[in-house]
Each structure stands twice: as C-alpha cells, then as structure tokens.
Design an enzyme around this catalytic site. Structure first.
Site, mmCIF file in Angstrom:
data_model
loop_
_atom_site.group_PDB
_atom_site.id
_atom_site.type_symbol
_atom_site.label_atom_id
_atom_site.label_comp_id
_atom_site.label_asym_id
_atom_site.label_seq_id
_atom_site.Cartn_x
_atom_site.Cartn_y
_atom_site.Cartn_z
ATOM 1 C CG HIS A 139 40.958 52.457 41.379
ATOM 2 N ND1 HIS A 139 41.694 51.303 41.411
ATOM 3 C CD2 HIS A 139 39.708 52.121 41.795
ATOM 4 C CE1 HIS A 139 40.938 50.310 41.850
ATOM 5 N NE2 HIS A 139 39.724 50.780 42.087
ATOM 6 C CG HIS A 197 40.562 43.621 37.772
ATOM 7 N ND1 HIS A 197 41.455 43.242 38.774
ATOM 8 C CD2 HIS A 197 39.584 44.319 38.383
ATOM 9 C CE1 HIS A 197 41.043 43.720 39.938
ATOM 10 N NE2 HIS A 197 39.903 44.378 39.741
ATOM 11 C CG ASP A 229 37.129 47.564 37.823
ATOM 12 O OD1 ASP A 229 36.381 47.746 38.811
ATOM 13 O OD2 ASP A 229 38.358 47.396 37.934
#
Length: 497
Positions: free
Chosen positions: A195, A183, A264
C-alpha cells in the site's frame, strides 16, 4: 452498434470491444444511496464490477437498497467487497457476523469451524446483495517483520493455510458467492506494505509459498488477486500484477488457473508511484489480468484507467484478443454469481461459529491466568490502516461488556506524551489488577516502551497480545476483531464456559 469515441491514438472502437474493455474494470465510488452519474455511464458501457467500502455502508437496509439500485442498472454487474473477517471488514454497521480472522481460525485448526465462519460471512453478503468477496487470504506469514499480512493469514505453515483455504472456498461457493484467493503469488515473504511502496520477496523459486495457491486452484476458486510484489526469482523487473511471467506463464500455464484474475487496487503506491494507475491498468491487462481494481472513490481515476486501456487498444499496443479473452472470463463469472440474484433464498447461518472459533484460539504460555475482575486495561494498538477497515473495536469495550466494573483506556497510535499515559494508568490502576495489551509491539516500538514502563512499575500486571504473540504475553488473541477481543475479555473476567 455503438462505438467508443475517437481518441488521440486512432479511430473509434467497435461497440463489442468497447464493452469488453469496460468489463475489465472494477470501480470504487462514494455514496450510500445514490449512484454517481459517471458510474452510471460506466455501467451502461459494460463496467464489470464495483467494490464497496465502509464509506458505502450505513446499515443493512441501506446496503440492500444500494445494491438493488446497482443491479437494476445492469443485472450482470459484479458487486464485490473485501470480507476477510476479523479486524478486516467493512460491514460492521450492516450487522456483519462476528468472525475472528484467519490466523485465529488457523490456531483453532478446525476446517469445519473455518467453513462455518466463511458460510456466515458469505450468507450475510448474499443477504445484502453482494455476490463477490475478495477473500480468503492465501498468503503465508513467512517473515516476522511482515507489516501487512500477519493475522490476515491462516498461519505460517503452507499446508495449514491450504486446508483452511479449501474449507473457506468450498463454504463460500456453496452459498453462491464468488471467493477470491489473494495475493498471488504471495505477500507474506516481504518486509514492506505494498500500500505504501513496492514490495520485494527475495527468496528463490523453490522457497516461494505457492502451495496454498495451487490448493485454491485445485479447489475451484473462481477468482485470484495478484500482489504488487516483485519476485526476482520470477521477474526481476516488474511486480507480479504487471508481469506476464507471473500471471500468464506461472498462474495460467503452470498452475492451470482459468478463472478471473483481478489486480490488487491500482492506487496502491507500489503501482501508482512507480507506474501511475492508468499505465498500471494497461500493463496489468497485457500481462494477463482480467480485471483491474480502482478502489478510490474519485471516479476520475477509474476513467483515466479506462481511457488508457481504450487508447492502448486503438494504438494496437494492447492486443484485442487479450481484452476479449479477459472480458469473456468476467462474463462467465457474472453469469455464475451475479445473475440471477434471489435474496429470499438466503438460509440462516451459525451466529456462534465466529465466537466459538475465537474462544478456541485464545492461548497462554501455560495454564490460563486467574480472572482479574475489576481490572484496569491499557489497550495499545497502531492507528487503523487507511486501506483496511477498523470497526472501532477495543479491548476495554469488550471487557466492560462482560465486567462492567472494568476501567481503562484505548491508545490508538503513539501518544504525544507517553509518560503521561503511563502515569495516568498507574494512578487509575492503583489497588486493582492491571492488564496491558499490545498489538504487534515488535513492529511498533512505542508500544513496547509503554508496556515495559508499566510492567516495571507493576510487575504483577498481565501482558496480553492482540496481534501475533509478543514474547512474555500471558494471553494471546491472534487478532483484533471484536470476536477475538471478546474471547480474551471473557478469560480476563472469568466468564469462560
């Protein structure tokens, strides 16, 4: 020419610009055999891609039917999935090849073996009608406290990570599947899972782990995924996904990447809680992203993100040329990987590559321990991550497959009565070998407490690590994929070659 509907911010958009805006979106959805009507309407207006999850998978034939239905709606629709291997994969029910996960591949450190595992995963995707894989992980596991990268990375050394990235990307490309290094510019230097909340990497610029991403760009990776991480050395105000400094100046300008840059998932709390998904979509595209992912199955969220982009175009706050540029990159990617799709051309892959890599990755602090036939196993591991798939793997199941006399229990998440778990395990293990497995006990103290209680009562017990190695472990698997657990089980049962 069709036009988008007028919005509050201004008049309708020309059809070509409306289609370009839709190409910049990747949507998740619910269902295994039918395509929801709102998704069909998005596809009709030019939706760039869909992302599949475990919720969309029942078996291989069903996935082929679903992808065929999607492709019939629009042949240049990119059909993507997270497919890292190891414990991160959504295609267990569809017969996914067993692959041990990136860290174990780094421990084995055989790029040819890594390529064979990547080839197997990509070949399987192609056989199902999936032509884009959001893998491999290019992050370097730089902080021991990192809660989200860990065994998903190839390792803690940037050069090791780089050489395995190159092998993975080349093998996936040879299959005609689009790979995606993630990422950018790295999630391994954080102590937070994006997250759940915004993550920060406080290191100076010259300490950031950019080398693997440079290697991926040099290897011709067609996609990169951004991180929802703030890098104060680059941009103290915005996470990378929303930062023109990170995406446009660093990635495009300094690293020279001209492929598709995808965000993302926008519903991750690092974006959703601080900006909202809709504003995140607009800001990410303005910063330099080409596609934004809305992975949740609620299509209202994807529609809200789409509407925010259209409204920003109408209002002139999102430049038309930025969206047109992004859509053109997506169009080129789709022409290269999405069409034409010929499933009959899929060649066989090496089914033994993953199990071989997993076996070669098993390590001990010294000589391998003696087999413990008929052992009682206590397998301790955290509850599955809500955003990452768990295929139901546990060490007891894998051990019983090679030693039917084994007994034990799998403990997923902190038990309500730890003393009862310890007491029952000690009673069940009376007169037989005891194996105590933990997964990243340093991050989950309850595992350490249970392990220590069991080892205090049974100093002869065999400690095993299934995540990154914990101190004192007699065996380390470097991952919780089925291949990893089976490789450890074979050592415990004395079934090694």
């Amino acid at each position: 020419m069709t036009h988008s509907a007028p919005g509050a911010a201004g008049p309708a958009l020309p059809g070509a610009l409306d289609e370009a805006a839709h190409r910049c979106l990747v949507a998740g959805f619910a269902g295994t055999t039918t395509v929801p009507d709102p998704l069909k309407r998005l596809v009709d207006r030019g939706l760039g891609g869909v992302i599949l999850f475990t919720r969309n998978v029942r078996d291989a034939d069903q996935v082929r039917e679903l992808t065929g239905t999607l492709r019939a709606l629009r042949p240049d629709l990119l059909i993507a999935i997270d497919n890292e291997g190891g414990g991160i994969g959504h295609l267990v029910a569809a017969g996914a090849p067993e692959a041990p996960g990136s860290w174990a591949l780094g421990v084995a450190d055989d790029p040819g073996l890594t390529a064979a595992c990547a080839d197997a995963l990509a070949g399987h995707l192609l056989s199902l009608g999936i032509t884009a894989s959001y893998a491999p992980v290019a992050d370097v596991q730089s902080r021991s406290e990192n809660p989200i990268v860990r065994t998903r990375a190839f390792g803690a050394d940037p050069e090791l990570v780089s050489r395995h990235l190159r092998a993975w990307i080349a093998a996936t490309e040879a299959r005609g599947v689009a790979s995606c290094a993630k990422h950018f510019p790295g999630h391994g230097g954080t102590v937070t899972d994006s997250h759940h909340e915004l993550a920060v990497d406080p290191r100076p610029y010259d300490r950031l782990d950019l080398a693997p991403f440079r290697a991926a760009v040099d290897a011709g990776v067609p996609m990169l995924m951004s991180a929802h991480v703030v890098f104060p050395a680059l941009d103290p105000d915005r996470p990378a996904t929303l930062s023109p400094r990170v995406l446009s100046e660093l990635l495009r300008g300094e690293l020279g990447f001209d492929g598709v840059l995808v965000s993302d998932a926008l519903e991750m709390k690092a974006i959703a809680d601080r900006y909202g998904e809709a504003a995140g979509a607009r800001l990410a595209l303005a910063a330099g992203a080409d596609q934004v992912i809305v992975a949740v199955p609620d299509l209202e969220v994807a529609l809200a993100c789409r509407d925010a982009v259209l409204d920003a175009l109408r209002a002139g706050v999102l430049p038309e040329e930025r969206v047109t540029e992004a859509a053109e990159r997506v169009r080129r990617l789709a022409l290269r990987y999405a069409v034409p799709y010929r499933p009959g051309d899929v060649a066989a892959w090496d089914e033994e590559a993953g199990p071989t890599a997993a076996r070669r990755a098993v390590r001990s602090g010294g000589p391998l321990p003696e087999p413990v036939p008929g052992a009682h196993v206590v397998d301790l591991f955290p509850r599955p991550h809500p955003a990452l798939n768990w295929g139901g793997e546990d060490l007891l199941t894998e051990l019983r497959a090679v030693d039917p006399t084994a007994t034990g229990t799998a403990v997923a998440g902190e038990p309500g009565d730890a003393a009862a778990v310890v007491g029952e395990a000690l009673r069940a293990a009376d007169g037989r070998p005891l194996v105590v497995a933990v997964c990243d006990a340093g991050l989950h103290p309850w595992q350490g407490r249970l392990r220590d209680a069991l080892l205090t009562a049974r100093p002869d017990a065999l400690p095993v690590s299934t995540g990154l190695p914990d101190p004192g472990s007699a065996l380390s698997a470097y991952g919780r994929g089925r291949a990893n657990l089976r490789a450890v089980a074979e050592v415990l049962a004395g079934r090694t070659a």
